[in-house]
Design an enzyme around this catalytic site. Structure first.
Site, mmCIF file in Angstrom:
data_model
loop_
_atom_site.group_PDB
_atom_site.id
_atom_site.type_symbol
_atom_site.label_atom_id
_atom_site.label_comp_id
_atom_site.label_asym_id
_atom_site.label_seq_id
_atom_site.Cartn_x
_atom_site.Cartn_y
_atom_site.Cartn_z
ATOM 1 N N THR A 1 0.942 -1.172 0.236
ATOM 2 C CA THR A 1 0.044 -0.275 -0.085
ATOM 3 C C THR A 1 0.648 1.209 0.029
ATOM 4 O O THR A 1 0.819 2.040 -0.549
ATOM 5 C CB THR A 1 -0.745 -0.236 1.037
ATOM 6 O OG1 THR A 1 -1.507 -0.814 1.233
ATOM 7 C CG2 THR A 1 -1.923 1.373 1.221
ATOM 8 N N HIS B 1 4.173 -10.414 3.040
ATOM 9 C CA HIS B 1 3.328 -11.177 3.932
ATOM 10 C C HIS B 1 2.527 -11.867 2.667
ATOM 11 O O HIS B 1 1.809 -12.699 3.480
ATOM 12 C CB HIS B 1 1.823 -10.141 4.714
ATOM 13 C CG HIS B 1 1.243 -9.846 4.650
ATOM 14 N ND1 HIS B 1 -0.231 -10.017 4.658
ATOM 15 C CD2 HIS B 1 1.383 -8.772 4.038
ATOM 16 C CE1 HIS B 1 -0.636 -8.927 3.407
ATOM 17 N NE2 HIS B 1 -0.186 -7.855 3.386
ATOM 18 N N THR C 1 14.893 4.697 8.848
ATOM 19 C CA THR C 1 15.649 3.847 8.911
ATOM 20 C C THR C 1 15.089 2.024 8.665
ATOM 21 O O THR C 1 13.420 2.073 8.237
ATOM 22 C CB THR C 1 16.475 3.743 10.519
ATOM 23 O OG1 THR C 1 16.991 4.684 10.694
ATOM 24 C CG2 THR C 1 16.691 1.120 10.867
ATOM 25 N N GLN D 1 -0.814 -10.190 -5.584
ATOM 26 C CA GLN D 1 -0.839 -12.011 -5.751
ATOM 27 C C GLN D 1 -0.264 -12.537 -6.332
ATOM 28 O O GLN D 1 -1.029 -13.873 -6.659
ATOM 29 C CB GLN D 1 -1.987 -12.224 -5.778
ATOM 30 C CG GLN D 1 -3.010 -11.021 -4.852
ATOM 31 C CD GLN D 1 -3.745 -11.841 -2.827
ATOM 32 O OE1 GLN D 1 -3.102 -12.312 -2.527
ATOM 33 N NE2 GLN D 1 -4.012 -11.103 -2.425
ATOM 34 N N CYS E 1 -11.061 -6.361 5.234
ATOM 35 C CA CYS E 1 -11.298 -5.660 5.440
ATOM 36 C C CYS E 1 -10.103 -4.825 6.715
ATOM 37 O O CYS E 1 -10.774 -5.722 7.751
ATOM 38 C CB CYS E 1 -12.350 -3.921 5.138
ATOM 39 S SG CYS E 1 -13.235 -4.599 3.734
ATOM 40 N N ASN F 1 -6.363 -10.131 -6.387
ATOM 41 C CA ASN F 1 -7.151 -10.729 -5.202
ATOM 42 C C ASN F 1 -8.487 -11.888 -4.772
ATOM 43 O O ASN F 1 -8.027 -12.331 -3.605
ATOM 44 C CB ASN F 1 -6.446 -9.341 -4.342
ATOM 45 C CG ASN F 1 -7.273 -8.149 -4.270
ATOM 46 O OD1 ASN F 1 -7.165 -8.078 -4.650
ATOM 47 N ND2 ASN F 1 -8.111 -8.285 -3.070
HETATM 48 N N1 PLP Z 1 -2.808 -5.630 -3.724
HETATM 49 C C1 PLP Z 1 -2.977 -6.552 -3.431
HETATM 50 C C2 PLP Z 1 -3.439 -7.335 -4.418
HETATM 51 C C3 PLP Z 1 -3.518 -7.428 -2.288
HETATM 52 O O1 PLP Z 1 -3.856 -8.183 -2.673
HETATM 53 C C4 PLP Z 1 -2.990 -6.639 -1.367
HETATM 54 C C5 PLP Z 1 -3.196 -7.002 0.161
HETATM 55 O O2 PLP Z 1 -4.496 -7.450 -0.059
HETATM 56 C C6 PLP Z 1 -2.625 -5.119 -1.336
HETATM 57 C C7 PLP Z 1 -2.515 -4.465 -2.890
HETATM 58 C C8 PLP Z 1 -1.701 -4.003 0.045
HETATM 59 O O3 PLP Z 1 -0.481 -4.482 0.366
HETATM 60 P P1 PLP Z 1 0.073 -4.633 1.713
HETATM 61 O O4 PLP Z 1 -1.050 -4.991 2.586
HETATM 62 O O5 PLP Z 1 1.327 -5.483 2.136
HETATM 63 O O6 PLP Z 1 -0.465 -3.436 2.083
#
Ligand code: PLP
Length: 388
Positions: free
Chosen positions: A73, A206, A243, A184, A331, A156
């Site tokens: 994000t 993650h 950092t 994804q 969410c 996703n």
């Molecule tokens: N883009 C997609 C397609 C995702 O599935 C997600 C997380 O669900 C994100 C972006 C956001 O990733 P992050 O949790 O590292 O901000």
């Protein structure tokens, strides 16, 4: 008596794997700051640069073009901006075109004013409509600045693979740049920034069994760069001050390396598990709708709707049966909203959808447990009766 839980929400987050966990434990022994010049600092720098190479290798990039961030994000917010630089000169970006099925991290448009963000529709199967994109780029007013397009490689919710190569070609023909959300896709299919023709890639640790709270913005070159989102001490070559999340980055690197190893074998096994799941679901009831099943999907994702079963109710019912799945995307508040993906696909989103997403440790027994739960839930929903 504690019941065994079955985790089937890998698209929300993948359980941390041993490679990431063990490398992080080791990295906890390193006391230095990677920006320090003494031996402790240099040791931390060496470990950090190894992780950069590992993450770069995951997407065929040059390690010098990996900027670590706090999440995908954050990487999206860094790159989705009208404020770009070509070398030292400012470069205006006139509009951002995003597919209607992007994750909110992208769909919100980052630092673009809302009126500069244009959504591009998708087909009923959930594939971005390239004709609509082409028309939008054709109509783009170049006097505002160049066009930027953001398109995910894998959705996703549905797992549908998007035509990024074709989109990138179109965007470049129109003198624009393309940001590809590969969150994804990376570690679940081959991703190569050059083969895709992407100018920027977004990654998240993650989703590939690395730690949470680490991401990366990967670039194809260094000529066109967004103004930094976070300014300060100049870490990450000035592109992301602060950092570094050292231990997180080390874990991300190890997870990236592990994700590449045995990728095709793992994928084949996961695809077989999903086949077992979807065939089983169709045997239970003929009216299950599997979204995107007519087009190419990533192997691990099954997004379905059952007439008469609201997604919130379904999710809770599965949870009570010991199966962790999700109602569309997770969410932060835990609330279940209307799936913007299903709406964009023109699906009557009244019931919503349920997402089962598998991973490297999913077993046949897990699939059978999910099918047993599915059968119970399908049979007791209000409109049941069509069961085979
Ligand atoms: N883009 C997609 C397609 C995702 O599935 C997600 C997380 O669900 C994100 C972006 C956001 O990733 P992050 O949790 O590292 O901000």
């Amino acid at each position: 008596m504690a019941r065994t839980r079955v985790y089937m929400d890998w698209n929300a987050t993948a359980p941390i794997g041993d490679p990431a966990r063990l490398s992080m434990l080791e990295a906890l022994q390193l006391p230095g700051n990677a920006s320090s010049v003494h031996a402790e600092g240099r040791a931390a720098r060496t470990a950090l640069e190894k992780a950069r190479r590992q993450v770069a290798a995951l997407v065929g990039a040059d390690p010098a073009h990996v900027i670590f961030t706090g999440s995908a994000t954050e990487a999206a917010n860094q790159v989705l901006t009208p404020d770009f630089r070509m070398g030292r000169s400012p470069l205006a970006i006139g509009r951002l075109y995003v597919s209607a099925i992007e994750h909110p991290a992208v769909r919100e448009g980052g630092r673009f004013p809302l009126e500069s963000v244009v959504q591009i529709g998708v087909t009923p199967s959930g594939v971005v409509d390239l004709d609509v994109l082409a028309a939008a780029l054709q109509a783009h007013d170049a006097s505002l600045g160049m066009p930027m397009v953001a398109l995910m490689l894998v959705n996703n919710e549905t797992g549908v693979i998007q035509p990024v190569v074709e989109a990138a070609r179109l965007v470049h023909e129109h003198g624009g740049m393309i940001v590809v959300d590969a969150v994804q896709a990376a570690g679940r299919m081959t991703v190569d920034i050059n083969e895709l023709g992407a100018d920027f890639l977004l990654l998240s640790s993650h989703k590939i069994a690395g730690p949470k709270g680490v991401g990366a913005l990967v670039t194809r070159g260094e000529a066109l760069m967004p103004a930094p989102l976070i300014r300060g001490g100049g870490q990450e070559k000035g592109h992301r001050s602060g950092t570094e999340n050292f231990h997180g980055i080390i874990g991300f690197g190890a997870a990236a390396e592990a994700a590449l190893e045995g990728l095709s074998e793992r994928n084949a096994a996961i695809a077989a598990l999903r086949r077992r799941l979807e065939e089983g679901m169709r045997q239970v009831t003929a009216d299950v709708i599997i979204h995107g099943d007519a087009v190419e999907r990533i192997a691990n994702t099954c997004f379905f709707s059952l007439p008469g079963l609201k997604s919130e109710t379904g999710q809770i019912a599965f949870d009570l049966e010991g199966i962790a799945i999700s109602a569309g995307s997770a969410c932060s508040s835990g609330k279940v909203g209307q799936s913007h993906v299903l709406s964009a696909m023109g699906f009557d989103a009244e019931t919503g959808g349920l997402r089962i997403s598998l991973g490297s440790t999913t077993s046949e027994a897990d699939i059978d447990a999910a099918l047993a739960a599915f059968e119970k839930i399908a049979r007791r929903r209000p409109s049941a009766g069509k069961a085979a």
